[in-house]
Design a protein around this motif. Sequence first.
Motif, PDB file in Angstrom:
ATOM      1  N   TRP A  55       0.647  -1.805  -0.036  1.00 42.14           N
ATOM      2  CA  TRP A  55       0.120   0.026   0.405  1.00 42.14           C
ATOM      3  C   TRP A  55       0.683   1.277  -0.022  1.00 42.14           C
ATOM      4  N   LEU A 127      -0.835  -8.001   3.525  1.00 40.10           N
ATOM      5  CA  LEU A 127      -0.929  -6.508   3.446  1.00 40.10           C
ATOM      6  C   LEU A 127      -0.015  -5.495   3.883  1.00 40.10           C
ATOM      7  N   ALA A 129       2.110  -2.369   4.618  1.00 41.91           N
ATOM      8  CA  ALA A 129       1.707  -0.605   4.723  1.00 41.91           C
ATOM      9  C   ALA A 129       2.332  -0.126   6.004  1.00 41.91           C
ATOM     10  N   TRP A 146      -8.143  -2.093   3.764  1.00 38.25           N
ATOM     11  CA  TRP A 146      -6.981  -3.306   3.672  1.00 38.25           C
ATOM     12  C   TRP A 146      -8.052  -5.092   4.178  1.00 38.25           C
ATOM     13  N   LEU A 156      -1.988  -8.691   8.349  1.00 41.10           N
ATOM     14  CA  LEU A 156      -1.571  -7.215   8.197  1.00 41.10           C
ATOM     15  C   LEU A 156       0.069  -6.933   8.387  1.00 41.10           C
ATOM     16  N   PHE A 158       1.803  -3.506   9.601  1.00 40.90           N
ATOM     17  CA  PHE A 158       2.182  -1.884   9.179  1.00 40.90           C
ATOM     18  C   PHE A 158       3.106  -1.507  10.277  1.00 40.90           C
TER      19      PHE A 158
END
Length: 305
Positions: A55, A127, A129, A146, A156, A158
């Motif tokens: 992202w 994902l 980020a 997300w 995820l 991040f």
Amino acid sequence: MSTSSDRPPTIAPAAAARWQACAPAASPWLHEEVGRRMADRLQWIKRDPQAWADWEPVRGGLRSHALVRKRYPQARVHVVEPQPERMAMARDQLSPPWWRHLPAPLGQGRGGGTEFGPVPSGSAQMLWANMQLHMAADPQVLLRQWHEALAVDGFLMFSCLGPDTLRELRGAYAAMGWPPPAHEFTDMHDWGDMLVQGGFAEPVMDMERIRLSFDTPARLLEELRELGANLHPARFSGLRGRGWPRRLEAALDQHMRGADGKLGLTFEVIYGHALKPLPRARVGERSAVSLDDMRTMLHADRGRA
């Protein structure tokens, strides 16, 4: 629909939108360093995604993108860049070379491809980020995006800045009686709560502090301009006159110069990891489950059987 109470109280949405539109198409040094440290944490993740999404990698870090790509060479990559200038740079920097499109020799793979644009719903097993959330005026909207992009059992990864960030600069501004130099940053425990509210499970949060030293106020300010903008609603409004840069640099020299002769800045970096769990209908409650979610649950139950 999110309400104003869901948003960080010291971020002005219009200022955040302006920054999103005009942020430089460059990967700041600090973002690359944080991305490198976050990539090191992937060694503790036992799942190897078949597809993952990065992202906003231009701001998040192109070199750290390459580190993740190297770790999962066979995985397909989705690159998300909402702004045209940064999307153009992402295509230029991250598109595979022409020879990667040639047929692979028998028995050998070419690795995963790269796709640019929105992530199809439920298609990413990871994902990524890096350094995004702390600049979002409505982070719960971003968390929902997300969550939507991730496949069930996807995860995820991040990072973002935490509340101790720029404490020395905040002290200097307070000593001068000036408005805050930056918006407030959200605590990692609050991020954990928001992840759960957004449908994620098993959030794991961690934090470290990185201290940078600068020889001159001018170099310190240059670094800050690369990293972001002041999104605080009570920030200075309008122009401050021709003499403002000299006043600002003098104030930083007076209030931030340490015993070592350097100007120091603290950055609190938060790292987060969370899963998108298998959707479950609650017994005794009327609930709606999508056809795709129902198929996922059935496949998962067959796999366990």
